[in-house]
Every structure is written in C-alpha cells, then in structure tokens.
Write a protein that holds these residues in place. Structure first.
Motif, short mmCIF file in Angstrom:
data_model
loop_
_atom_site.label_atom_id
_atom_site.label_comp_id
_atom_site.label_asym_id
_atom_site.label_seq_id
_atom_site.Cartn_x
_atom_site.Cartn_y
_atom_site.Cartn_z
N ALA A 18 0.97 -1.10 0.03
CA ALA A 18 -0.06 0.00 0.04
C ALA A 18 0.75 1.12 0.00
CB ALA A 18 -0.91 0.06 1.40
N GLN A 19 0.25 2.37 -0.39
CA GLN A 19 0.93 3.51 -0.44
C GLN A 19 0.99 4.08 0.71
OE1 GLN A 19 -1.94 5.94 -2.78
NE2 GLN A 19 -0.56 7.23 -3.58
N PRO A 20 2.10 4.67 1.20
CA PRO A 20 2.41 5.33 2.36
C PRO A 20 1.25 6.57 2.71
CG PRO A 20 4.16 6.11 1.21
CD PRO A 20 3.44 5.03 0.36
N VAL A 21 0.87 6.54 3.95
CA VAL A 21 -0.37 7.44 4.14
C VAL A 21 0.37 8.78 5.28
CG1 VAL A 21 -2.54 8.04 4.90
CG2 VAL A 21 -2.06 6.11 3.45
N GLN A 30 1.63 15.33 -3.10
CA GLN A 30 1.20 13.68 -3.47
C GLN A 30 1.83 13.26 -4.71
OE1 GLN A 30 -2.98 12.79 -1.65
NE2 GLN A 30 -3.27 14.33 -2.83
N THR A 55 5.74 12.81 -4.44
CA THR A 55 6.41 11.73 -3.27
C THR A 55 5.51 10.48 -3.38
OG1 THR A 55 4.84 12.48 -1.50
CG2 THR A 55 6.99 13.45 -1.86
N GLY A 56 4.44 10.55 -3.82
CA GLY A 56 3.71 9.04 -3.93
C GLY A 56 3.26 8.87 -2.65
N ILE A 57 3.27 9.79 -1.70
CA ILE A 57 2.58 9.88 -0.29
C ILE A 57 1.24 10.21 -0.30
CG2 ILE A 57 2.92 10.44 2.00
CD1 ILE A 57 5.90 10.58 1.65
N ARG A 58 0.42 9.56 0.17
CA ARG A 58 -1.09 10.03 0.05
C ARG A 58 -1.41 10.93 1.27
NH1 ARG A 58 -6.22 7.85 0.83
NH2 ARG A 58 -5.36 5.88 1.78
N ASN A 112 3.64 7.80 10.85
CA ASN A 112 4.38 7.92 9.74
C ASN A 112 5.26 9.12 9.96
OD1 ASN A 112 5.53 7.63 7.50
ND2 ASN A 112 3.77 7.32 6.47
#
Lengths: 366, 284
Positions: free
Chosen positions: A24-27, A46, A49-52, A284
């Motif tokens: 899963a994507q980091p949140v 977002q 970095t691909g962080i949601r 996180n």
C-alpha cells in the motif's frame, strides 16, 4: 459452509490483506487549521512523493488539544499555535523531536523569528514555523468612519473605551472567544505586562472588558467571527490578522459595499506563530518530515501565503508572493511594528485556569 | 436463554450508565496536570502498593465560586421553561393527533417528528437566517413600517427558546399523543352522560388521567435540555452561563478535566431527583 472451508477462506483473505498493506501507498495524516493552505500544494506533494495525504481541519485550538489529550490521535502532522498549545505539548512530552537531517530546507527559516519561538521550545527541537500573524482590530471602515470620523483603527481605544463602544454598539462589536489570545492585548492596552499574573492586573483587565461587555453583540469563535465580519454584521472585532484579511477579501468579492480593514495595535501587537509539529505517537513521522521539508521550499511557501494571506517564516519566499499580498502592511507588518510586537510568556496551569475563569465571568457579564 | 434475556438490560446499564459514571468519578477526584491525558489519577501505584493522591479540590471549587451554582440554576430554569412551553404547545398537538382518525394518526405523528430528521445544524442555521438583524423577520417588520430599527433577536432569550422548543417539542408530543390515543373514552362518555359540559369533562377527567404522560413528557424535555450546549452556543445570549457550556469550557478551554467531571456528576445527581419523584408519582 464447513469449518474447514471457512478456515481456508479466512486464511486466503488474510493473506490478501497482508499483501495489500505491504504494497500500500504510505499515508500522511495531516491535521491543520481550516482555510489554512493552498490545496494545490497538497496535490503537488502527493504527485511528487507518492505519499497519500489525508487532510483534516480544526477551527480552534481547543478542538486540536481535545483530540490530542486522549492520546493516539493518529495524526502525523499538526499545526498548533506557539502559545499556549505548542508550549504545553512540548512540556507534556507529547511531541516528537524533528530530525533536522531529514529536513534540508530547515535552513530556509528566518533565524530571528525562530528565536522568538525558542522561548517556549529551547533549541527549536520540536517545531518549524508554518505561518504567523498578529492580534488586532478588524474594522468595517465605511460604517465606523460615519459614526466616529477621524477615529484611529490602530488603537484598541476604538473598542475598549466605553464612550466609543457605546457609539459603535448599534453597528456591532465583537471579541473572539479566546482568553489566551485576547487578555494579553487588553493587559498591554492597560500598560501592564501582557503575561502578568498579578491579581490586581487581571482584575483591571476584567474590569476593562466588563465595562464594554454590554455593548458586545457576540463573543464567537474566530471562525464564526470571520463570517460575521465578511457579511458586514460586525463593525469592530478583536481577532486574528489573517482572518480579517480573508473576511475583507470575501466582502470585496460579494460586492455589497462592505469595506473591511485590519489594523494591529500601534503600541505593540500580540504576535503568534503556528508551528509544524509531529505528535510523539505519530504512525508515519518520516512522511511528516518529508512534508515539512516540502512546505519550507520558498515557492511552496509563497503559494500558501498568496492564498491564505498570512506571512510565512521563509525570507526567500517573500519576493515570490504576489505583489498585492506582499506589499499589504496588514499581511507583513513593518520592521518597526514587528520590533514593538510582543510574544506573551508561558503561564503555569493554575495561572492559566485563573485566566480562563476570568474569561467565563466576562462572557457571562458579571 | 432466560438468564441472557434478563441480563441484557443490566449489561446495557453497566456499559452505558455505571461505567461512564465511575470513570467520571475517577477523573473528578483526580487533579489537573500537564500530560496526555491532562489529569493525574486519584490512585497511583508506587512500589507495588496503591497510594491515594486524589483531591476534593474540584468539588470545593464548585461550592466556593458562585459562577457554578449560578450556571446550574440558570440551566434548570431554561430547561424548565423549555419543558413548560413544550407542554403548552405540545398538549394541544398531541390531543389533535389522538382525536384524528386512526389512519391519520401515523402521518400526523410523522409530521411532528419531521424536524428531528432534518438534523440540528441546518435547523439552527435556518433560525440564524430568520432572526439576524438583516434576517427575514426584521426585513418584513421594517418593510411593513412596524419598527424603525431592527430588533435584536439573534443571541437573545427569544432565539434560545425558539431553538430549544423546535428541537425538543417532538419529545413532549410523542408520549402525550400515545397516552391520549389509548385513554378510556368510556369515562368521558360517562361524565358527559352525568351532565358535565365538554370543558368540565376535559378538566376533571381527561387532563387528570393524562397527568403521568404529562410528567413523562416534561422530563423527556427537561433532562436533555438541562445539559444542552449547542443551541445556547449558536442562538443564545453571548456568554450565557449554561451548565453545558460551562462544562465544555472547563474541559476544552481550561483543560481542567476534574472540574468538568465534577460538574457533570453534579448535573447527573440533580437530574436524578425529578426522575425519583416521577417514580414516586407512578407508585402513588
């Protein structure tokens, strides 16, 4: 379904779930003030970095502290105000020290402003300034000029002298509902120390507030006060700088001839800072540090200030802020008024409770 | 099976009444501290033995500062006022529902309940729109030339009671309508046969027979109204010290959880009195 089949299915389902969470994507869970960011900034973070980002908002420090004080809030990044909330969280050990090695843009912060926060956070270990501002008067200029021609907006006399308040009452007077952010300015207006705990000083402040209490139309939260100002229902309000500037912009857009101005007290304004901080039990923290680093980029900060009209603490961002906002002295105070501004000191819990009881008595009007 | 059925309500009471009250007591006898949560518990373990470090300070402060007694009194007055007005308005409504043809009763009751379905916030927002200085009511009165300057309606007792009644009226109508619909009409017929005029029948037969329902309706409004804090916050006079708001302020603004818990316990105790009286009424 036989027991065995059910077990097999359960195991399969469990394996699927486990696989999902691993990939899963980091949140990143952010908890910030309402209307306090440029939404495009979050989108860009977002995408890069691909962080949601899961973004929640509050409209009072009480709400933020209420969530945090039971523990395990689940948030990775919060934006408390230096006094009282941030200071209290630092003392209660509820924050996680920031790893400056992971925040290379830390160097962009204005050392002079960071030094002002160091009084509550020695060594600036727990917070980076996000935005800041002053406490002052939001004035419906068109109406007040008619009632009191020549009155100065940059003096609390406009609101706190009973003869002025009596004349302006019909037009609407309000004070935001916050003991911590109103009492220091009132004490300063009386010529006392803004963080005085002397009972005589506090009694004087209570008397001064009670003297105009009958003329106050409302004592709302700052968010509700912003709306009332924007609708033209209030002529003079003691509240946060950026809220007045946002109300003024909204009133201009509505185009009903409501003209709103902000003025910080000339003799010295109450200065406050909102800090980017990470709760001690954040799930996180790395993502939160990545977000802080992203926010401290000059072009990102410039976009935020341009959008919400509060100044930031990144000097390199200032030339990038749209000129209309950059040159507005009610957004960025002049060097002189900044020098006169004060940051109130920390109160002990007992002193703090004494102030909030004074505040309840003032609100009740006795 | 039977034991499970009997124990269900007790488990419910244990989980939702006894446990929260014990927790409130635990906090109320503690003391405010800086930390997460911001309270030092009354009992602490030191070297394997419990040590009492609780305090009665919160209860002492409640007695000492007249602010709190004043808030309690004002809350009870507002709640009693709301409940009284709800009975005055609700009784005729309930009577009308009970007198309607059976197939109309349910739709009429649904209409009584309709405000509850719209949600509190939109309803209060509508009242703000009606009552504010530039609102509809002042607009109509100004246009009609009945007033020269707008009346201050919002943030006043008028707005407070309007909002409270709007929210709590259904709780008064419902028990009254059910009791009135089920009443023994033979008694009224007998009174009429013996020569009583309709007004006399109502006062001597119908009303006394419905008194338990009247008491239930009063309590159903009075109890939640005594702790209400959203409606006074949004519509009532600024800073009006109602207990719900005072508890909120102590909890969130002063972060004095022990004092807030003590206030909540006092409110609970005070509200237990009318419930006790109601039980007596039922027996006597």
């Amino acid at each position: 379904m036989t027991l065995r089949r059910a077990l097999c299915l359960g195991l399969l389902f469990g394996a699927l779930l486990a696989g999902r969470t691993a990939a899963a994507q980091p949140v990143l869970n952010v908890y910030n003030w309402a209307d306090y960011i440029d939404p495009y900034v979050v989108q860009r973070f977002q995408a890069e970095t691909g962080i949601r980002v899961r973004y929640d908002v509050y409209d009072s420090l009480e709400t933020l502290e209420g969530k945090l004080s039971s523990g395990r809030s689940g948030y990775d990044l919060i934006v408390p105000t230096s006094e009282p909330t941030f200071a209290r969280l630092v003392r209660a050990g509820a924050l996680r020290p920031l790893d400056q090695a992971r925040i290379p843009n830390w160097g962009n912060l204005d050392p002079a402003l960071m030094a002002r926060v160091a009084t509550v956070d020695p060594g600036n270990r727990f917070g980076a300034i996000y935005l800041w501002g002053t406490v002052g008067l939001g004035v419906r200029a068109d109406a007040v000029r008619q009632i009191l021609p020549g009155a100065r907006f940059d003096q609390l006399d406009l609101l706190l002298r009973p003869e002025n308040a009596a004349k302006l009452a019909r037009c609407g007077l309000a004070v935001m509902d916050s003991a911590t952010d109103v009492l220091p300015s009132v004490l300063r207006w009386l010529g006392k120390a803004p963080d005085s705990t002397a009972p005589a000083d506090l009694r004087a402040a209570e008397q001064a507030l009670l003297a105009v209490r009958p003329q106050l139309r409302a004592i709302p939260g700052s968010g509700a006060l912003l709306d009332m100002l924007a609708r033209g229902e209030i002529c003079v309000a003691l509240t946060y700088s950026g809220d007045v500037i946002q109300a003024a912009a909204r009133a201009r857009e509505a185009g009903r001839g409501v003209e709103i101005a902000y003025a910080a007290p000339e003799s010295g304004a109450h200065l406050w800072f909102d800090l980017l901080a990470i709760p001690a039990d954040a799930p996180n923290p790395e993502a939160a540090e990545a977000f802080i680093n992203f926010l401290l980029r000059p072009e990102v900060m410039a976009a935020i200030t341009g959008h919400v009209r509060y100044p930031n603490a990144v000097p390199a961002a200032r030339p990038l802020v749209p000129a209309a906002v950059r040159e507005d002295p009610s957004v960025y105070p002049s060097a002189e008024s900044l020098a006169r501004a004060f940051v109130p000191g920390t109160l002990s819990p007992a002193e703090d409770r004494a102030r909030s009881r004074l505040w309840s008595r003032f609100k009740a009007g006795r | 099976m039977r034991a499970a059925l009997i124990s269900a309500p007790f488990l419910w009471l244990l989980a939702l009444v006894a446990a929260p009250s014990l927790l409130l007591g635990w906090i109320a006898f503690g003391s405010a501290a800086e930390g997460v949560p911001p309270v030092a518990p009354p009992l602490a373990w030191q070297a394997g033995a419990p040590v009492w470090q609780g305090s009665l300070e919160s209860f002492a402060l409640l007695l000492e500062d007249p602010h709190y007694a004043g808030a309690l009194l004002r809350s009870l007055l507002v709640a009693a006022g709301t409940a009284g007005l709800a009975l005055l308005l609700g009784y005729p409504m309930a009577y009308a529902v009970a007198e309607a043809r059976p197939r109309w009763r349910l739709p009429l009751l649904a209409l009584v309940l309709a405000p509850v379905w719209t949600g509190l916030m939109p309803r209060l927002g509508a009242w703000i729109g009606l009552l504010r200085d530039e609102g509809w009511i002042n607009g109509v009165l100004l246009r009609a030339g009945l007033i020269e300057a707008p009346l201050t309606l919002l943030f006043s007792d008028v707005a407070l009671f309007a909002g409270m009644l709007h929210s709590y009226l259904p709780y008064a109508v419902l028990p009254l309508a059910i009791a009135l619909a089920r009443r023994d009409r033979g008694l009224e017929a007998a009174a009429a046969d013996l020569g009583a005029a309709p007004g006399r029948v109502f006062l001597s037969v119908t009303l006394p027979l419905s008194l338990p329902a009247v008491a239930a309706a009063f309590l159903l409004v009075f109890i939640p109204a005594a702790g209400e804090f959203v409606i006074p916050e949004l519509l009532g006079p600024p800073g009006d010290p109602l207990l719900g708001r005072v508890i909120w302020a102590e909890f969130f603004q002063s972060r004095d959880w022990p004092l807030a818990a003590a206030l909540a316990l006092v409110l609970l105790a005070v509200l237990a009195l009318p419930i006790r009286a109601y039980q007596r009424l039922g027996r006597g």
